[in-house]
Structure formats: C-alpha cells, structure tokens
Design a protein around this motif. Structure first.
Motif, PDB file in Angstrom:
ATOM      1  N   ASP A 110      -9.626 -10.080   6.918  1.00 29.56           N
ATOM      2  CA  ASP A 110      -9.882 -11.038   6.377  1.00 29.56           C
ATOM      3  C   ASP A 110      -8.479 -10.923   7.480  1.00 29.56           C
ATOM      4  O   ASP A 110      -7.398 -10.795   7.165  1.00 29.56           O
ATOM      5  N   THR A 162     -13.108  -9.463  -4.368  1.00 33.42           N
ATOM      6  CA  THR A 162     -14.295  -8.910  -4.229  1.00 33.42           C
ATOM      7  C   THR A 162     -15.240 -10.056  -5.373  1.00 33.42           C
ATOM      8  O   THR A 162     -16.130 -10.075  -4.637  1.00 33.42           O
ATOM      9  N   PRO A 220     -11.058  -4.686   6.634  1.00 30.64           N
ATOM     10  CA  PRO A 220      -9.518  -5.417   6.687  1.00 30.64           C
ATOM     11  C   PRO A 220      -9.329  -6.675   7.236  1.00 30.64           C
ATOM     12  O   PRO A 220      -8.975  -6.999   8.594  1.00 30.64           O
ATOM     13  N   SER A 280      -8.826  -3.805  -4.669  1.00 31.85           N
ATOM     14  CA  SER A 280     -10.518  -4.155  -4.417  1.00 31.85           C
ATOM     15  C   SER A 280     -10.513  -2.530  -5.159  1.00 31.85           C
ATOM     16  O   SER A 280     -10.008  -1.656  -4.903  1.00 31.85           O
ATOM     17  N   VAL A 290     -11.871  -2.014   1.728  1.00 37.46           N
ATOM     18  CA  VAL A 290     -13.050  -3.189   2.018  1.00 37.46           C
ATOM     19  C   VAL A 290     -12.191  -3.176   3.132  1.00 37.46           C
ATOM     20  O   VAL A 290     -11.417  -2.952   3.978  1.00 37.46           O
ATOM     21  N   ARG A 325      -1.827  -9.902  -0.184  1.00 31.82           N
ATOM     22  CA  ARG A 325      -2.104  -8.765  -0.672  1.00 31.82           C
ATOM     23  C   ARG A 325      -3.802  -8.760  -1.574  1.00 31.82           C
ATOM     24  O   ARG A 325      -3.495  -9.181  -2.330  1.00 31.82           O
ATOM     25  N   ALA A 326      -4.788  -8.040  -2.079  1.00 33.79           N
ATOM     26  CA  ALA A 326      -5.919  -7.777  -2.458  1.00 33.79           C
ATOM     27  C   ALA A 326      -6.257  -6.655  -2.484  1.00 33.79           C
ATOM     28  O   ALA A 326      -5.914  -5.554  -1.946  1.00 33.79           O
ATOM     29  N   THR A 338      -3.623  -7.871   3.213  1.00 32.58           N
ATOM     30  CA  THR A 338      -3.886  -6.618   3.593  1.00 32.58           C
ATOM     31  C   THR A 338      -4.665  -6.443   2.065  1.00 32.58           C
ATOM     32  O   THR A 338      -4.381  -6.185   0.934  1.00 32.58           O
ATOM     33  N   TRP A 339      -5.251  -5.743   2.696  1.00 30.37           N
ATOM     34  CA  TRP A 339      -6.007  -5.224   1.594  1.00 30.37           C
ATOM     35  C   TRP A 339      -6.086  -3.497   0.810  1.00 30.37           C
ATOM     36  O   TRP A 339      -5.360  -2.546   1.313  1.00 30.37           O
ATOM     37  N   TYR A 340      -5.391  -3.406  -0.575  1.00 32.16           N
ATOM     38  CA  TYR A 340      -5.679  -1.630  -1.070  1.00 32.16           C
ATOM     39  C   TYR A 340      -6.840  -1.751  -1.723  1.00 32.16           C
ATOM     40  O   TYR A 340      -6.882  -2.246  -2.554  1.00 32.16           O
ATOM     41  N   THR A 341      -6.868  -0.123  -1.897  1.00 32.47           N
ATOM     42  CA  THR A 341      -8.098   0.126  -2.830  1.00 32.47           C
ATOM     43  C   THR A 341      -7.310   0.888  -3.959  1.00 32.47           C
ATOM     44  O   THR A 341      -6.407   1.356  -3.914  1.00 32.47           O
TER      45      THR A 341
END
Length: 258
Positions: free
Chosen positions: A42, A12, A40, A34, A38, A31-32, A46-49
């Motif tokens: 995009d 981010t 999802p 943060s 976030v 994958r992203a 695939t977003w991961y916390t």
C-alpha cells in the motif's frame, strides 16, 4: 519524533480496510496494525505487526502517532477485546498519542448481549483513560447480515427473530466519518451513524434470498431472554440518525445478486 501520524488498528478487517483507504487521502503519514505480517504494497501506508490482546509490538507501532482509529475487534473471541483495549490505551499513553477514535455499536448500552457488554466496557475504559477520545456508534453492516443469512439459508426454513428491526449502514460511510473525526479534535461521544432505512429482519431475509436466487420459507420466531427483548425493543436502530445513503437493496445488487 513528531506526532502527526494516523494509526489504524484492525486494518485488515471489513471496516479497517475502508478506513485505511480514506486515511491515505488525508496526506498525513498513515500506519496500519495487524496481528500478522502484511506485505507493504500500500503506497503511503506503513504496516506494523502487533498483537493488541498480548500487548506485543505496540510501543514501536504507536511512536510518532497523534491519532489512533481503533477498528480492531474479534466477535468470535470478543473477551480478548478488553485486554486489547487496556494494552492499546497503556501504550498510547507511553507514546504520547493525543486522540483515540473508537467505533462502537448502536444499542450497546440497551441490549444485554455479551458482545455488546464488551463494547460498552471498552467505551468506559476509553472515557476514563485520560487520553483525548471520540466514540462513534454505528448500526449493523450489510456484510454481517449477508454472512448470517448465508448460514441460515443452508436449512430448508430460515428462522429469524420476530419483531426485530435493524438499520444497515455501509462501512465505507462509517469509515468516512471516522476519518473526519480523526482529523478533528477529541469530541467525546458523537451522534450515532445509521443507515438510510429501517427494516424488519424477516424482510431483510426475504430480499436477501431473492437476490441470492434461493427459495426458502422465512419463519419469524419468538426468542426468549433479556437480550432478545432488547433486540425487539428497536435498540438496534436510530431513525433520527438515518444519515447513511447506500441502501440494503444497493448492497444486494452489488454483492449478493449474481
């Protein structure tokens, strides 16, 4: 699980967002990571916390990842960067990650500035990790200078360090190079990436003020100390690696002038 995904840490942030956009174009799973959840929105990401500094959520995020592009940093609380790097490397090993691409700063080995020392320690940790690695040093982003001048211009006189030069590079161009390196194999330390022109800081301040429509006196002042001497030495620049294309003036026209 097949390890073919690209993971972007600090996704981010200023650079992370640019890297993420370019990683999506590769056609590989992206994958992203943060610290905060976030939405999802995009496509293709695939977003991961997860929290690198605490080592939380990383094993799940890195499972199935082949390459990590490490953009996460916190310049305000930079002492967290070393524990974060330890956690990243430990989790990457457990997940079978083959390649970590790290972005660092030109001059980090020549200027005894606290944040730069942390970045240099991160480079050393990566090189000793046993994981395939690539390290790219880049010069300053125009957005950082913009932020600094915004703060300094709140006073009637803008004080800048004397005889100091820098070579702003567009973060999008750095992102292009990071993704290119991620698609290749581990390469160790690669040639630095710098912007197209070297400027004195006082000139950068004056052109920023004109673009922002502000009238201020710019006063270069001598700053004592070893770190300031390092900045004056020209260690922030690599004129022979002026491969960036977007100029400071182009940045000002797009982002500052209104």
């Amino acid at each position: 699980m097949k390890n073919d995904a690209i993971m972007v840490t600090g996704a981010t942030g200023t650079l992370g967002r640019e890297v993420l956009e370019r990683a999506r174009r590769t056609g590989l799973p992206v994958r992203a990571l943060s610290r905060r959840a976030v939405l999802p929105d995009d496509v293709g990401v695939t977003w991961y916390t997860g929290d690198l500094a605490k080592g939380v959520g990383l094993d799940e995020a890195f499972a199935g990842v082949r390459t990590i592009i490490h953009c996460a940093t916190d310049i305000r609380r930079f002492k967290r960067d070393i524990p974060a790097f330890h956690h990243l490397l430990e989790s990457a090993k457990r997940a079978g990650v083959e390649h970590v691409v790290n972005v660092s700063i030109v001059g980090t080995d020549r200027i005894p500035y606290p944040y730069y020392r942390i970045k240099l320690e991160g480079e050393r940790l990566l090189a000793a990790s046993g994981i395939g690695w690539t390290n790219l040093r880049a010069t300053q982003f125009p957005g950082l200078l913009d932020t600094v001048f915004t703060v300094l211009s709140k006073l009637p006189v803008v004080l800048v360090p004397t005889r100091t030069v820098c070579q702003p590079v567009d973060p999008g161009e750095v992102a292009d190079r990071l993704v290119e390196l991620a698609l290749d194999g581990p390469a160790g330390r690669v040639p630095d990436l710098a912007g197209p022109e070297v400027h004195t800081v006082d000139r950068l301040a004056r052109t920023w003020l004109r673009a922002a429509g502000k009238r201020r006196l710019v006063l270069p002042v001598f700053v004592p100390g070893k770190a300031a001497a390092g900045f004056r030495s020209g260690a922030l620049t690599v004129p022979d690696r002026a491969v960036g294309r977007r100029t400071w003036e182009e940045y000002l026209a797009e982002k500052v002038a209104r």
